[in-house]
Design an enzyme around this catalytic site. Structure first.
Site, PDB file in Angstrom:
ATOM      1  N   ASN A   1       1.382  -1.124   0.044  1.00 13.41           N
ATOM      2  CA  ASN A   1       0.067  -0.038   0.122  1.00 13.41           C
ATOM      3  C   ASN A   1       0.085   1.270  -0.128  1.00 13.41           C
ATOM      4  OD1 ASN A   1      -2.197   1.637   0.606  1.00 13.41           O
ATOM      5  ND2 ASN A   1      -1.047   2.044   2.778  1.00 13.41           N
TER       6      ASN A   1
ATOM      7  N   SER B   1      -2.378   0.900  -6.557  1.00 16.49           N
ATOM      8  CA  SER B   1      -1.573   1.408  -7.387  1.00 16.49           C
ATOM      9  C   SER B   1      -2.792   2.919  -7.652  1.00 16.49           C
ATOM     10  CB  SER B   1      -1.849   0.912  -9.208  1.00 16.49           C
ATOM     11  OG  SER B   1      -1.162   1.897  -9.919  1.00 16.49           O
ATOM     12  N   SER B   2      -3.165   3.467  -8.429  1.00 16.97           N
ATOM     13  CA  SER B   2      -4.144   5.186  -8.757  1.00 16.97           C
ATOM     14  C   SER B   2      -4.443   5.114  -9.868  1.00 16.97           C
ATOM     15  CB  SER B   2      -2.972   6.072  -8.733  1.00 16.97           C
ATOM     16  OG  SER B   2      -3.082   7.087  -8.912  1.00 16.97           O
TER      17      SER B   2
ATOM     18  N   TYR C   1       5.136  10.004 -10.967  1.00 18.04           N
ATOM     19  CA  TYR C   1       3.591   8.971  -9.706  1.00 18.04           C
ATOM     20  C   TYR C   1       3.267   8.526 -11.089  1.00 18.04           C
ATOM     21  CZ  TYR C   1       0.452   8.527  -6.534  1.00 18.04           C
ATOM     22  OH  TYR C   1      -0.589   7.756  -5.594  1.00 18.04           O
TER      23      TYR C   1
ATOM     24  N   LYS D   1       3.510   4.290 -11.169  1.00 16.37           N
ATOM     25  CA  LYS D   1       1.786   3.693 -10.577  1.00 16.37           C
ATOM     26  C   LYS D   1       1.181   2.884 -12.253  1.00 16.37           C
ATOM     27  CE  LYS D   1       0.632   4.294  -6.744  1.00 16.37           C
ATOM     28  NZ  LYS D   1       0.574   3.658  -5.376  1.00 16.37           N
TER      29      LYS D   1
ATOM     30  N   ILE E   1      -9.249  10.540  -3.052  1.00 17.52           N
ATOM     31  CA  ILE E   1      -9.602   9.646  -1.746  1.00 17.52           C
ATOM     32  C   ILE E   1      -9.431  10.584  -0.491  1.00 17.52           C
ATOM     33  CG2 ILE E   1      -9.714   7.433   0.295  1.00 17.52           C
ATOM     34  CD1 ILE E   1     -10.711   6.667  -3.122  1.00 17.52           C
TER      35      ILE E   1
HETATM   36  N1  LIG Z   1      -5.463   9.164  -1.112  1.00 12.52           N
HETATM   37  C1  LIG Z   1      -5.532   9.067  -2.292  1.00 12.52           C
HETATM   38  O1  LIG Z   1      -6.421   9.790  -3.118  1.00 12.52           O
HETATM   39  C2  LIG Z   1      -4.936   8.601  -3.306  1.00 12.52           C
HETATM   40  C3  LIG Z   1      -5.630   8.105  -4.941  1.00 12.52           C
HETATM   41  C4  LIG Z   1      -5.223   6.782  -5.508  1.00 12.52           C
HETATM   42  C5  LIG Z   1      -4.317   6.208  -5.169  1.00 12.52           C
HETATM   43  N2  LIG Z   1      -3.840   6.304  -2.979  1.00 12.52           N
HETATM   44  C6  LIG Z   1      -2.539   5.398  -3.067  1.00 12.52           C
HETATM   45  O2  LIG Z   1      -2.864   4.372  -2.116  1.00 12.52           O
HETATM   46  C7  LIG Z   1      -1.862   4.756  -1.219  1.00 12.52           C
HETATM   47  C8  LIG Z   1      -1.909   4.458  -0.520  1.00 12.52           C
HETATM   48  O3  LIG Z   1      -2.401   6.358  -0.150  1.00 12.52           O
HETATM   49  P1  LIG Z   1      -2.671   7.918   1.185  1.00 12.52           P
HETATM   50  O4  LIG Z   1      -3.310   8.813   0.300  1.00 12.52           O
HETATM   51  O5  LIG Z   1      -3.572   7.066   2.051  1.00 12.52           O
HETATM   52  O6  LIG Z   1      -1.183   7.675   1.724  1.00 12.52           O
HETATM   53  P2  LIG Z   1      -0.931   8.037   3.145  1.00 12.52           P
HETATM   54  O7  LIG Z   1      -2.082   9.032   3.865  1.00 12.52           O
HETATM   55  O8  LIG Z   1       0.285   9.462   2.958  1.00 12.52           O
HETATM   56  O9  LIG Z   1       0.044   7.030   4.304  1.00 12.52           O
HETATM   57  C9  LIG Z   1       0.455   6.932   3.948  1.00 12.52           C
HETATM   58  C10 LIG Z   1       0.952   5.454   4.852  1.00 12.52           C
HETATM   59  O10 LIG Z   1       2.661   4.906   4.058  1.00 12.52           O
HETATM   60  C11 LIG Z   1       3.473   6.157   5.741  1.00 12.52           C
HETATM   61  N3  LIG Z   1       5.046   5.660   5.001  1.00 12.52           N
HETATM   62  C12 LIG Z   1       5.263   6.844   3.858  1.00 12.52           C
HETATM   63  N4  LIG Z   1       6.303   6.137   2.870  1.00 12.52           N
HETATM   64  C13 LIG Z   1       6.947   5.244   4.058  1.00 12.52           C
HETATM   65  C14 LIG Z   1       8.339   4.731   3.895  1.00 12.52           C
HETATM   66  N5  LIG Z   1       8.799   5.177   3.138  1.00 12.52           N
HETATM   67  N6  LIG Z   1       8.432   3.445   4.910  1.00 12.52           N
HETATM   68  C15 LIG Z   1       6.844   3.334   5.832  1.00 12.52           C
HETATM   69  N7  LIG Z   1       5.812   3.771   5.687  1.00 12.52           N
HETATM   70  C16 LIG Z   1       5.589   4.334   4.653  1.00 12.52           C
HETATM   71  C17 LIG Z   1       2.884   6.376   5.943  1.00 12.52           C
HETATM   72  O11 LIG Z   1       3.533   7.335   7.284  1.00 12.52           O
HETATM   73  P3  LIG Z   1       4.608   7.953   7.752  1.00 12.52           P
HETATM   74  O12 LIG Z   1       4.456   8.570   6.902  1.00 12.52           O
HETATM   75  O13 LIG Z   1       4.919   7.881   9.404  1.00 12.52           O
HETATM   76  O14 LIG Z   1       6.325   6.736   6.957  1.00 12.52           O
HETATM   77  C18 LIG Z   1       1.515   6.444   5.852  1.00 12.52           C
HETATM   78  O15 LIG Z   1       1.355   5.359   7.465  1.00 12.52           O
HETATM   79  C19 LIG Z   1      -0.054   4.580  -1.686  1.00 12.52           C
HETATM   80  O16 LIG Z   1      -0.191   3.791  -2.752  1.00 12.52           O
HETATM   81  C20 LIG Z   1      -1.482   5.566  -2.821  1.00 12.52           C
HETATM   82  O17 LIG Z   1      -0.338   5.581  -4.090  1.00 12.52           O
HETATM   83  C21 LIG Z   1      -3.633   7.914  -2.643  1.00 12.52           C
END
Ligand SMILES: NC(=O)c1ccc[n+]([C@@H]2O[C@H](COP(=O)([O-])OP(=O)(O)OC[C@H]3O[C@@H](n4cnc5c(N)ncnc54)[C@H](OP(=O)(O)O)[C@@H]3O)[C@@H](O)[C@H]2O)c1
Length: 255
Positions: free
Chosen positions: A91, A138-139, A154, A158, A187
């Site tokens: 993830n 992915s995304s 990015y 992806k 999201i």
């Molecule tokens: N949110 C969206 O709108 C969206 C849309 C499309 C795809 N996605 C994908 O969904 C996934 C989750 O996204 P999200 O928005 O939930 O992300 P997020 O809120 O930024 O959370 C990311 C998580 O990963 C941890 N993390 C980040 N870098 C890390 C590293 N180098 N090593 C270990 N842990 C790490 C963060 O904690 P720390 O910062 O403390 O390490 C946090 O727990 C990702 O693959 C993202 O590309 C998200």
């Protein structure tokens, strides 16, 4: 429908907040034992405490997924704590600040290479797992031919992840390991990227809402529901899929 996740052993990377945290909660509610990591210890520990309230085994430790040595050791400790691995959810993604070539290099590491490394660590455990499944996140950026300049690396990584997931479904299918990809659209999560955009770039936020067929952003639970299903034996004949969870934002025929 019973997802049959009771007693399953799941590792989810990047689970201290956002989508990862909701995936862990969703699996935990279904009775799966879970392990996760993040870099920030305080937030991770708070999430681990919340997960323990579901009465399932929970393991977590602060580690950076791009630190090969530390992450490999963490993965083995997590698998050992769980007594094996049935589900692996890749993830994690990291926001990159660098520009130019360095942005591409770091994004390759954060949004592609670490998923490959983690998957290779997971495979030997999954080979001995029960109804083994991998889900990669992915995304829908992967499908954008004209993303904003800052999102080019990015989007390209992806896209690479969708390809890699499909390849792995074929490489490992004969062992019964299913590999699927989930591609979310925008999201919303409290304190997440789209919360930041809502507060600081309201026009961009409204535009994202209007572009989705459902006229809103998604929730972390809506993504986690898709992941929980694909990771579960309920999806036992689904592999090599790329499931968009985007409220109809991409206006392509999804063959
Ligand atoms: N949110 C969206 O709108 C969206 C849309 C499309 C795809 N996605 C994908 O969904 C996934 C989750 O996204 P999200 O928005 O939930 O992300 P997020 O809120 O930024 O959370 C990311 C998580 O990963 C941890 N993390 C980040 N870098 C890390 C590293 N180098 N090593 C270990 N842990 C790490 C963060 O904690 P720390 O910062 O403390 O390490 C946090 O727990 C990702 O693959 C993202 O590309 C998200």
């Amino acid at each position: 429908m019973d997802l049959n996740l009771q007693g399953k052993r799941a590792i989810v990377t990047g689970g201290s907040r956002g989508i990862g945290k909701t995936i862990l909660e969703t699996l935990a509610k279904e009775g799966a034992a879970v392990a996760t990591c993040a870099r920030g210890e305080e937030r991770l520990n708070a999430t681990l405490s919340e997960l323990k309230e579901y009465g399932i085994p929970v393991y977590g430790e602060a580690v950076d997924v791009t630190n090969t040595e530390a992450f490999t050791a963490w993965f083995d400790r997590a698998a050992s704590f769980l007594g094996g691995v049935d589900i692996f959810v890749s993830n994690c993604s990291t926001r990159v600040q660098a520009q130019g070539e360095e942005r591409w290099r770091q994004t390759f590491e954060y949004d592609l290479l670490q998923h490959i490394r983690a998957t290779e660590l997971a495979i030997p455990y999954l080979e001995n797992g029960v109804d083994p499944a991998i889900v990669m996140i992915s995304s829908i950026a992967y499908a954008m031919a004209a993303p904003p300049e800052d999102e080019r690396a990015y989007a390209a990584m992806k896209a690479g992840l969708v390809s890699y997931g499909s390849q792995m479904s074929i490489v490992h299918g004969s062992k019964g390991i299913r590999v699927n990809v989930v591609s979310p659209g925008p999201i919303f999560s409290e304190g997440g990227t789209w919360d930041h955009i809502r507060q600081n770039m309201p026009d961009m936020y409204k535009r994202a809402q209007s572009l989705a067929t459902l006229k809103r952003l998604g929730t972390t639970q809506e993504v986690a529901n898709a992941i929980g299903f694909l990771a579960s034996p309920a999806a036992s004949f689904i592999t090599g899929a790329n499931l968009r969870v985007d409220g109809g934002m991409l206006k392509h025929v999804n063959y």
